[in-house]
Design a protein around this motif. Structure first.
Motif, short mmCIF file in Angstrom:
data_model
loop_
_atom_site.label_atom_id
_atom_site.label_comp_id
_atom_site.label_asym_id
_atom_site.label_seq_id
_atom_site.Cartn_x
_atom_site.Cartn_y
_atom_site.Cartn_z
N LEU A 174 0.85 -1.21 0.00
CA LEU A 174 0.00 0.00 0.00
C LEU A 174 0.88 1.25 0.00
O LEU A 174 0.65 2.21 -0.73
N LEU A 208 2.20 1.80 -3.43
CA LEU A 208 1.17 2.34 -4.35
C LEU A 208 0.94 3.81 -4.06
O LEU A 208 0.91 4.63 -4.98
N ARG A 209 0.81 4.14 -2.78
CA ARG A 209 0.49 5.55 -2.47
C ARG A 209 1.66 6.45 -2.82
O ARG A 209 1.50 7.51 -3.41
N ALA A 241 3.92 5.93 -5.10
CA ALA A 241 4.02 6.02 -6.56
C ALA A 241 2.91 6.93 -7.09
O ALA A 241 3.17 7.78 -7.95
N SER A 242 1.69 6.81 -6.54
CA SER A 242 0.63 7.69 -7.08
C SER A 242 0.95 9.14 -6.79
O SER A 242 0.72 10.02 -7.62
N PHE A 289 -3.59 11.86 2.50
CA PHE A 289 -3.40 11.39 1.13
C PHE A 289 -4.40 12.04 0.19
O PHE A 289 -4.04 12.49 -0.91
N PHE A 340 -7.23 -3.98 -4.03
CA PHE A 340 -7.57 -2.63 -3.52
C PHE A 340 -8.58 -1.98 -4.45
O PHE A 340 -8.78 -2.42 -5.57
N PHE A 371 -6.55 3.68 -7.40
CA PHE A 371 -5.15 3.80 -7.81
C PHE A 371 -5.01 3.63 -9.32
O PHE A 371 -4.23 4.30 -9.97
N ILE A 419 -5.88 6.82 -11.02
CA ILE A 419 -4.81 7.83 -10.94
C ILE A 419 -3.75 7.54 -11.99
O ILE A 419 -3.32 8.42 -12.74
N ALA A 420 -3.37 6.27 -12.11
CA ALA A 420 -2.30 5.93 -13.07
C ALA A 420 -2.75 6.23 -14.49
O ALA A 420 -1.99 6.79 -15.30
N LEU A 453 -9.89 10.11 -2.60
CA LEU A 453 -9.58 8.81 -1.97
C LEU A 453 -10.07 8.83 -0.53
O LEU A 453 -10.49 9.86 -0.04
N TYR A 454 -9.91 7.67 0.14
CA TYR A 454 -10.45 7.60 1.51
C TYR A 454 -9.75 8.59 2.42
O TYR A 454 -8.56 8.87 2.22
N PHE A 502 0.96 -1.01 -12.18
CA PHE A 502 -0.13 -0.67 -11.24
C PHE A 502 -1.23 -1.73 -11.34
O PHE A 502 -1.71 -2.23 -10.32
N MET A 547 -0.23 -4.93 -9.81
CA MET A 547 -0.24 -4.87 -8.34
C MET A 547 -1.67 -4.83 -7.81
O MET A 547 -2.00 -5.45 -6.80
#
Lengths: 355, 120, 175, 105
Positions: A148, A151-152, A154-155, A323, B55, B59, B62-63, B119-120, C72, C75
């Motif tokens: 996680l 991912l965060r 990288a975003s 975030f 998840f 995400f 976003i990508a 996001l959350y 991404f 993953m």
């Protein structure tokens, strides 16, 4: 490319790379002392006078410590992930102009590893590769938190790459070239007689947006969320022991130095002093190019250290973003503002220069 | 192609440095694996279950949006290079970019209105 | 042979080896890593053909954005470990590779015969970034404008396809 | 860069054609949808190489512009393709292409 040129290029590359690699221990010392200064405590002073040997002690500790590889970790990607984030940090240096040029053995040696005419695009492209170290590091450690965190982080890095690119393009509008050396040469002299012809004078707002995006690109506070201790158990490098963890840190500090170098080159006139031109300086130094080159090297790195200290100073004074605030700032605020900055500069250029 | 020769040299030196670091740690570091050290780190709690729950697709969004807006941002670079010279023949290039930018901003407004980045 | 040709030969072989690695990768993550190396080889080939602008665009968009999206997704869908997908039955493999091998031979013969490949002229490179930019905004201005409309359509399409709240429309469990 | 040696001119389209062939083979052989899309990207790279060689041979920048357009459209195609794969995963919980044989929804 005869042998002398090859030798000179090799020495030049080694010199610039080692200078930036040496800023990593110094930076870790400055960070600790800076934090101590701001929080009114002494900071590291046990190892050597003023704790100056502390970084070397850290390095030795990292080398000798055991490097545990957790069991169910995909081996190959786990070991090379930290180096995937260190390699782009080293490669970005190639386009950074550190000074004008030296005369060595009758040869004019450019104080820049590679004089690329797509310099700025090269820097943007290679700095966009730092994401792979984080992604593969987060994925290979087979740990919920690091996945996680990876991912965060990288975003966050990819969301802030777009404003970085558009803000830099805003400056290309005035410079008309991507060659970083020509950009710095363009910034010599004065604008309207009084102000230095620096990028920050032309686009102060564009510089501010670039600075914010630079903070986010290097995961520095206040954009530190993905790798914070409180949130996600140190994010993507949870599972990494001694030297691999140090490699991630080394990559981060090298990114810090190169992004500060980029800000100095694009907005603060590289190796120039505000009002005194190079020819004037050359006359003062009695016409010897090498002393002028050395002087320009010192000027460039004092500006970079000023930015480095700004990074440390902001780190210990500004609280951390959540975030979703982070994402909203990037997509909702920064990208529209950089586009606006681009349009306004284009219109101003048209009014000033157009028919 | 000659301008990129030093970049290759820098890549070689950087690879040598990485190999040096990796070699130094594996050669010098002691190896005393124990069960506790080898389990994944969960602040002391016993790790249970596979680390791979799916998840939410935020995400992914976003990508994708990064990819699309990165492609749009790249087309500003050739424009910025040629813009200043083109001012001599009037505002043609400025209008062309304003139209292009209009659609980019339209896409951005769509992204923000649809709240797909909250996001959350 | 000039250093340029060594570069083309070396990068070409590197690209082909990475392409085979992508095809026969045991898990998609190693496939993505092979793809990154393959795109680096392609950027090297573009450099060998003396167009640095294209090499940088390749590194910036293809390696820095498209493959990041692949990683991404791998993953997100936790495909990584052990679920490589494997290769279809050996019959398909045989026919596929045989058919495509002959197809590429025919294509090569046609390409070698076309007027497009006369005796190798000493090509002097296709002009750098400025020639590209001037061309983009004079002859190819119309595709440039259509491109932003196209990318707007893709933004809307990806949002509709991957809408977050449509997450559990037909999950396997609750069907 | 000066004139490119005569030898090199013959190699590049061999590399490009074999890249397209390899991509097509991977596209047909592999079962995992994500790897299939990666092979598609390989084929696009082969096409890029052919366009670049054409533009260098004729000395006009049109080929380079075509390559940039192909990279852009390829990126958009990968974006939507992966979105569809995400929905396939939501539907069936797996990305193996063999699971999606039935025609009705």
């Amino acid at each position: 490319m005869d042998w002398l040129d090859l030798g000179l290029t090799f020495v030049k590359t080694l010199a610039i790379l080692l200078t930036v690699v040496n800023t990593v221990p110094i930076m870790s010392w400055v960070e600790r002392r800076g934090a101590a200064l701001i929080q009114d405590r002494p900071g590291p002073n046990r190892v050597g006078p003023l704790g100056l040997i502390q970084p070397i002690a850290d390095f030795v500790k990292f080398i000798w410590k055991e490097d545990p590889t957790p069991a169910n970790v995909s081996g190959v990607l786990y070991t090379i992930a930290p180096f995937l984030s260190l390699l782009p940090a080293c490669l970005v240096l190639a386009a950074l102009p550190v000074g004008d040029h030296l005369v060595v053995m009758g040869r004019e040696v450019r104080m820049q590893i590679a004089d690329l005419d797509v310099g700025l695009l090269y820097v943007l492209a290679i700095s966009s590769l730092g994401i792979y170290g984080i992604l593969f590091g987060g994925w290979a450690s087979n740990n919920k938190f690091s996945l996680l965190g990876g991912l965060r982080s990288a975003s966050q890095m990819i969301s802030y790459e777009i404003p970085l690119a558009i803000a830099a393009t805003g400056m290309v509008l005035f410079y008309g070239t991507l060659n970083l050396r020509e950009i710095v040469l363009w910034q010599e002299g004065t604008l309207l007689g009084v102000l230095p012809r620096w990028g920050v004078v032309l686009q102060p707002f564009g510089f501010l947006l670039f600075l914010i995006a630079a903070f986010a690109e290097t995961n520095r506070l206040p954009f530190d969320l993905p790798e914070t201790e409180a949130e996600l158990v140190a994010g993507y490098h949870t599972e990494y022991g001694s030297m691999k963890f140090a490699t991630f840190m080394m990559a981060e500090y090298m990114n810090l130095t190169t992004i500060s170098g980029m800000m100095v080159t694009l907005y603060f006139g590289g190796w120039h002093i505000p009002w005194i031109g190079d020819s004037q300086l050359l006359a003062w130094f009695g016409g010897s190019r090498n002393i002028l080159g050395l002087f320009q090297f010192v000027v460039f790195f004092t500006k970079v250290t000023a930015f480095l200290f700004l990074f440390v100073w902001v780190r210990w004074t500004v609280p951390r973003f959540r975030f979703d605030q982070l994402m909203r700032l990037a997509w909702g605020r920064l990208i529209p503002l950089t586009l606006l900055n681009l349009v306004v500069s284009a219109v101003v250029l048209y009014l000033v220069e157009g028919r | 192609m000659e301008a990129f020769a030093p970049v290759g040299l820098l890549l070689a030196i950087a690879l040598a440095m990485c190999a040096g670091i990796l070699g130094l740690t594996t050669w010098l570091g002691p190896r005393r694996p124990s069960a506790a050290k080898l389990s994944t780190y969960e602040c002391g709690a016993i790790p249970e279950g596979n680390a791979r729950q799916p998840f939410r697709s935020r995400f992914y969004l976003i990508a994708v949006l990064f990819l699309l807006f990165d492609v749009e941002a790249v087309f500003f670079i050739p424009w910025a290079l040629v813009y200043r010279e083109s001012l001599a023949e009037g505002a043609g290039l400025l209008l062309a970019m304003l139209v292009y930018l209009g659609f980019v901003v339209l896409g951005l407004i769509y992204v923000i209105r649809k709240k797909c980045l909250e996001l959350y | 042979m000039s250093p340029n040709e060594w570069m083309i030969a070396g990068m070409g072989i590197f690209v082909l080896v990475c392409a085979v690695a992508v095809i026969f990768s045991r898990s998609p993550i190693y496939g993505a890593f092979g793809l990154v190396l393959c795109f680096f080889g392609m950027a090297g080939l573009f450099l060998a053909w003396s167009s640095p602008f294209l090499a940088m665009i390749q590194v910036l968009i293809s390696t820095g954005a498209v493959v990041v999206l692949f990683v991404f997704v791998v993953m997100l869908l936790n495909l990584g470990h052990g679920s490589g997908g494997g290769v279809a039955g050996w019959v398909t493999v045989l026919f596929a590779s045989g058919g495509i091998w002959t197809l590429s031979l025919v294509l090569l013969r046609a390409l070698n015969r076309s007027p497009f490949y006369p005796a190798p002229s000493g090509a002097q490179g296709a002009g750098g970034l400025r020639a590209f930019s001037k061309l983009l905004f004079t002859d190819y201005l119309w595709p440039f404008e259509v491109l932003s409309v196209f990318l707007l359509a893709v933004v809307v399409a990806t949002y509709v396809v991957a809408r977050p709240e449509a997450g559990n429309v037909a999950r396997k469990e609750n069907r | 860069m000066g004139a490119i040696g005569t030898g090199a001119l013959y190699w590049t389209h061999y590399i490009a054609i074999s890249l397209i062939a390899l991509g097509l083979i991977g596209f047909l052989i592999r079962r995992n949808a994500v790897v299939v899309l990666m092979c598609l990207e390989l084929m696009l790279q082969g096409v890029n190489l052919l366009f670049l060689e054409a533009s260098v041979r004729t000395g006009t920048p049109d080929g380079i512009l075509m390559v940039v357009l192909i990279i852009t459209v390829g990126a958009a195609e990968a974006a939507v393709g992966l979105g569809i794969i995400l929905n396939l995963f939501r539907l069936k919980g797996t990305v193996e292409l063999d699971a999606f044989r039935s025609l009705q929804g």
